[in-house]
Design a protein around this motif. Structure first.
Motif, PDB file in Angstrom:
ATOM      1  N   THR A   1       0.841  -1.198   0.000  1.00 34.37           N
ATOM      2  CA  THR A   1       0.000   0.000   0.000  1.00 34.37           C
ATOM      3  C   THR A   1       0.876   1.248   0.000  1.00 34.37           C
ATOM      4  OG1 THR A   1      -1.859   1.123   1.096  1.00 34.37           O
ATOM      5  CG2 THR A   1      -0.172   0.224   2.542  1.00 34.37           C
ATOM      6  N   ASN A   2       0.257   2.379  -0.180  1.00 30.98           N
ATOM      7  CA  ASN A   2       0.923   3.659   0.080  1.00 30.98           C
ATOM      8  C   ASN A   2      -0.062   4.812   0.018  1.00 30.98           C
ATOM      9  OD1 ASN A   2       2.992   5.263   0.911  1.00 30.98           O
ATOM     10  ND2 ASN A   2       3.728   5.693  -1.137  1.00 30.98           N
ATOM     11  N   ASP A   3       0.444   6.021   0.227  1.00 25.55           N
ATOM     12  CA  ASP A   3      -0.448   7.176   0.382  1.00 25.55           C
ATOM     13  C   ASP A   3      -0.428   8.133  -0.801  1.00 25.55           C
ATOM     14  OD1 ASP A   3       2.020   8.328   0.645  1.00 25.55           O
ATOM     15  OD2 ASP A   3       1.718   9.099   2.655  1.00 25.55           O
ATOM     16  N   ASP A   4       0.277   7.778  -1.894  1.00 26.02           N
ATOM     17  CA  ASP A   4       0.373   8.716  -3.016  1.00 26.02           C
ATOM     18  C   ASP A   4      -0.715   8.501  -4.073  1.00 26.02           C
ATOM     19  OD1 ASP A   4       2.667  10.112  -2.085  1.00 26.02           O
ATOM     20  OD2 ASP A   4       3.955   8.490  -2.783  1.00 26.02           O
TER      21      ASP A   4
ATOM     22  N   ALA B   1       0.400   6.001  -8.504  1.00 26.54           N
ATOM     23  CA  ALA B   1       1.760   6.423  -8.165  1.00 26.54           C
ATOM     24  C   ALA B   1       2.809   5.448  -8.700  1.00 26.54           C
ATOM     25  CB  ALA B   1       1.900   6.553  -6.657  1.00 26.54           C
ATOM     26  N   GLU B   2       3.852   6.012  -9.263  1.00 29.63           N
ATOM     27  CA  GLU B   2       4.911   5.200  -9.853  1.00 29.63           C
ATOM     28  C   GLU B   2       5.642   4.384  -8.785  1.00 29.63           C
ATOM     29  OE1 GLU B   2       7.857   7.483 -11.991  1.00 29.63           O
ATOM     30  OE2 GLU B   2       9.073   5.656 -12.128  1.00 29.63           O
ATOM     31  N   GLY B   3       5.831   4.978  -7.621  1.00 30.48           N
ATOM     32  CA  GLY B   3       6.556   4.285  -6.551  1.00 30.48           C
ATOM     33  C   GLY B   3       5.860   2.997  -6.140  1.00 30.48           C
ATOM     34  N   LEU B   4       4.558   3.089  -5.932  1.00 34.04           N
ATOM     35  CA  LEU B   4       3.742   1.936  -5.528  1.00 34.04           C
ATOM     36  C   LEU B   4       3.782   0.858  -6.609  1.00 34.04           C
ATOM     37  CD1 LEU B   4       1.340   0.973  -3.514  1.00 34.04           C
ATOM     38  CD2 LEU B   4      -0.148   1.878  -5.293  1.00 34.04           C
TER      39      LEU B   4
ATOM     40  N   LEU C   1       3.506 -10.237   5.091  1.00 35.99           N
ATOM     41  CA  LEU C   1       4.197  -8.962   5.289  1.00 35.99           C
ATOM     42  C   LEU C   1       3.384  -7.824   4.680  1.00 35.99           C
ATOM     43  CD1 LEU C   1       6.855  -7.233   5.769  1.00 35.99           C
ATOM     44  CD2 LEU C   1       7.641  -8.092   3.561  1.00 35.99           C
ATOM     45  N   VAL C   2       3.437  -6.660   5.323  1.00 36.69           N
ATOM     46  CA  VAL C   2       2.832  -5.442   4.757  1.00 36.69           C
ATOM     47  C   VAL C   2       3.963  -4.485   4.392  1.00 36.69           C
ATOM     48  CG1 VAL C   2       1.394  -3.414   5.241  1.00 36.69           C
ATOM     49  CG2 VAL C   2       0.703  -5.661   6.106  1.00 36.69           C
ATOM     50  N   ILE C   3       3.944  -3.989   3.154  1.00 35.01           N
ATOM     51  CA  ILE C   3       4.925  -2.965   2.765  1.00 35.01           C
ATOM     52  C   ILE C   3       4.168  -1.713   2.345  1.00 35.01           C
ATOM     53  CG2 ILE C   3       6.798  -2.332   1.166  1.00 35.01           C
ATOM     54  CD1 ILE C   3       7.459  -5.299   0.908  1.00 35.01           C
ATOM     55  N   SER C   4       4.676  -0.579   2.775  1.00 29.36           N
ATOM     56  CA  SER C   4       4.066   0.703   2.470  1.00 29.36           C
ATOM     57  C   SER C   4       5.106   1.517   1.705  1.00 29.36           C
ATOM     58  CB  SER C   4       3.706   1.331   3.814  1.00 29.36           C
ATOM     59  OG  SER C   4       2.973   2.477   3.684  1.00 29.36           O
ATOM     60  N   GLY C   5       4.814   1.814   0.434  1.00 30.65           N
ATOM     61  CA  GLY C   5       5.802   2.566  -0.347  1.00 30.65           C
ATOM     62  C   GLY C   5       5.775   2.125  -1.813  1.00 30.65           C
TER      63      GLY C   5
END
Lengths: 251, 251
Positions: free
Chosen positions: B6-9, B13-16, B90-94
């Motif tokens: 997940t992430n907040d952008d 979002a390209e990063g995600l 696992l949870v990854i944020s980014g």
């Protein structure tokens, strides 16, 4: 002292005003910045908007600044609007115990103050419909003058929970760690023509809490006080983690 | 591994999406749950006041994304984990655009997502890159995926989350990894209050000072080209001060 009051239940909360009256009676000068709406669960959310509106309301002797934002926004703006010696977030309707403090906006607001090196307290009542608000406010104001003020520091904030009991039935104060229990976050999914809908519903089981924790003592009639870290970092782990990662180097 | 990402952008979002693609190419099963909007600054905020619309969207990167309308990263973690019947490792944020260092990690929704993972009993990692317009996103995603295999996957725990920040450099130039504490520096807000009859209009302008950072902090090392890792605790309690506070309050 000048005390910034905020909460997450919104500016209309009776508890907020009762506390202001109590603090004033004890010779303090309350300044109230509270959210215009209920923002429970918003943790340390900061609304990063270029403009924010604050409505000004009069309630008896008090001016209430209703911020269109979160509890954290209230603290950021309130402390910049005027100089304060202390920030109190609450009294919250419902407890902030155990692991729930991570999502708590009551605690989130207090933490924001701490980040700015202003001592702070998160205050909650272990009932959603408190019957003894007046007594709790009186006891809290006396506690504040008699000891809590001395214990405030830049090192931690205080998370205080009151049982919903008349003053005479309160059994004492316990400085304790937190329970590992808390809200159960149930998620339900519905499907309709337009897609899916997810709903996070918290339910609080009537738990007793592990012996010696905040949840345990508050259920047994004690006021609980817990020192809460002013940031999210586990400093005790830095060295340990360094060593663990060393082991994997070069593999 | 089965990874909830997940992430907040926002879901475009390209990063995600780069990270989703790279993790998949490394043989992981990746479930992407994203907010529809930019939810930066929302920390650990959880939406408990209303229902959230959820849609599955196909992306140009070749994987589907579950998009939650107007949600936070904490929502994505709680809802996503339930949707996967909690069958995730696992949870990854980014990968977040821009660093999550210094005092601002308190409001970081990237870090908030990783921290929410701990609350639902899963390990969490927050990953950010030190640029708002990164030039090395793909290489950094590859580097992280490799380090995940070699190192991080061996030390997964629910006792703390990892907050990892990468310099926006080609991996060959990156100087190494530092486990560090967070700087006390961060965004500064310029706030102007304008009173108009019964309300106040507030303008907020955030500025991020270009500073060196205090020695041996995340800010300091990241700017010098190191990958920084900070352990984010699963509890709010500051056990260091429990005894001191007991003495101060005399109980």
């Amino acid at each position: 002292m000048r005390i910034l009051q905020t909460n997450d239940d919104g500016y209309k909360s009776r508890a907020l005003l009762e506390l202001a009256v109590g603090l004033k009676r004890h010779g303090h000068e309350p300044v109230i910045f509270a959210p215009a709406n209920n923002v429970s669960g918003q943790g340390s959310a900061l609304t990063i908007q270029p403009t924010v509106k604050i409505d000004i309301h009069k309630r008896g002797d008090f001016t209430i600044y209703a911020v269109h934002g979160t509890t954290t926004d209230c603290v950021l703006l309130g402390t910049r609007y005027t100089d304060v010696d202390l920030v109190i977030s609450g009294p919250n309707y419902g407890p902030n115990l155990g692991k729930d403090t991570l999502n708590s906006a009551t605690v989130g607001g207090a933490r924001e103050a701490q980040m700015m090196n202003i001592p702070s307290i998160a205050l909650s009542i272990n009932s959603y419909y408190p019957r003894h608000l007046q007594d709790i406010v009186d006891v809290f104001c006396s506690m504040l003058d008699d000891g809590i003020l001395r214990a405030l520091s830049g090192k931690y904030l205080l998370n205080i929970n009151f049982p919903d009991l008349p003053a005479n039935d309160l059994r004492g104060v316990k400085v304790v760690g937190m329970s590992k229990k808390g809200w159960i976050k149930n998620v339900t999914f519905e499907t309709n023509k337009r897609g899916m809908i997810a709903h996070i519903k918290g339910s609080r089981p009537r738990l007793d809490g592990e012996r010696g924790t905040d949840l345990y003592w508050v259920n047994h009639g004690y006021i609980t006080v817990t020192p809460v870290i002013s940031d999210l970092i586990d400093y005790n782990l830095i060295h340990e983690l360094q060593q663990i990662l060393e082991c994997y180097k070069g593999e | 591994m089965k990874i909830l990402l997940t992430n907040d952008d926002g879901y475009k979002a390209e990063g995600l999406n780069t990270l989703a693609k790279v993790l998949r190419s490394h043989g992981h099963e990746v479930f992407v749950f994203s907010t529809s909007r930019d939810a930066s600054g929302y920390g650990n905020a959880l939406t408990i006041t209303h229902k959230l619309r959820m849609k599955q969207k196909q992306t140009k990167w070749g994987h589907p994304v579950f998009v939650l309308e107007q949600a936070t990263t904490a929502d994505c973690v709680v809802i996503g984990a339930q949707f996967c019947n909690r069958d995730i490792d696992l949870v990854i944020s980014g990968i977040n655009y821009g660093p999550n260092i210094g005092k601002d990690i308190n409001h970081s929704a990237t870090v908030g997502g990783a921290r929410e993972a701990l609350m639902i009993g899963k390990p969490g990692i927050a990953v950010s890159i030190n640029s708002f317009k990164p030039k090395h996103m793909y290489e950094i995603a590859e580097l992280f995926a490799t380090e995940l295999e070699h190192t991080y996957s061996h030390i997964l725990t629910t006792q703390y989350a990892l907050n990892i920040n990468y310099p926006d450099w080609t991996p060959k130039r990156i100087r190494g990894t530092k486990v560090t504490t967070a700087s006390k520096l961060g965004w500064e807000n310029q706030i102007i209050f304008r009173t108009i009859k019964n309300y106040i209009e507030v303008s907020i302008k955030g500025v991020r000072p270009r500073l060196e950072g205090e020695p041996d902090t995340d800010w300091y090392w990241l700017r010098k080209g190191w990958v920084t890792i900070t352990p984010i605790g699963a509890t709010d309690v500051d056990y260091t001060y429990l005894e001191e506070l007991r003495q101060l309050l005399g109980c």
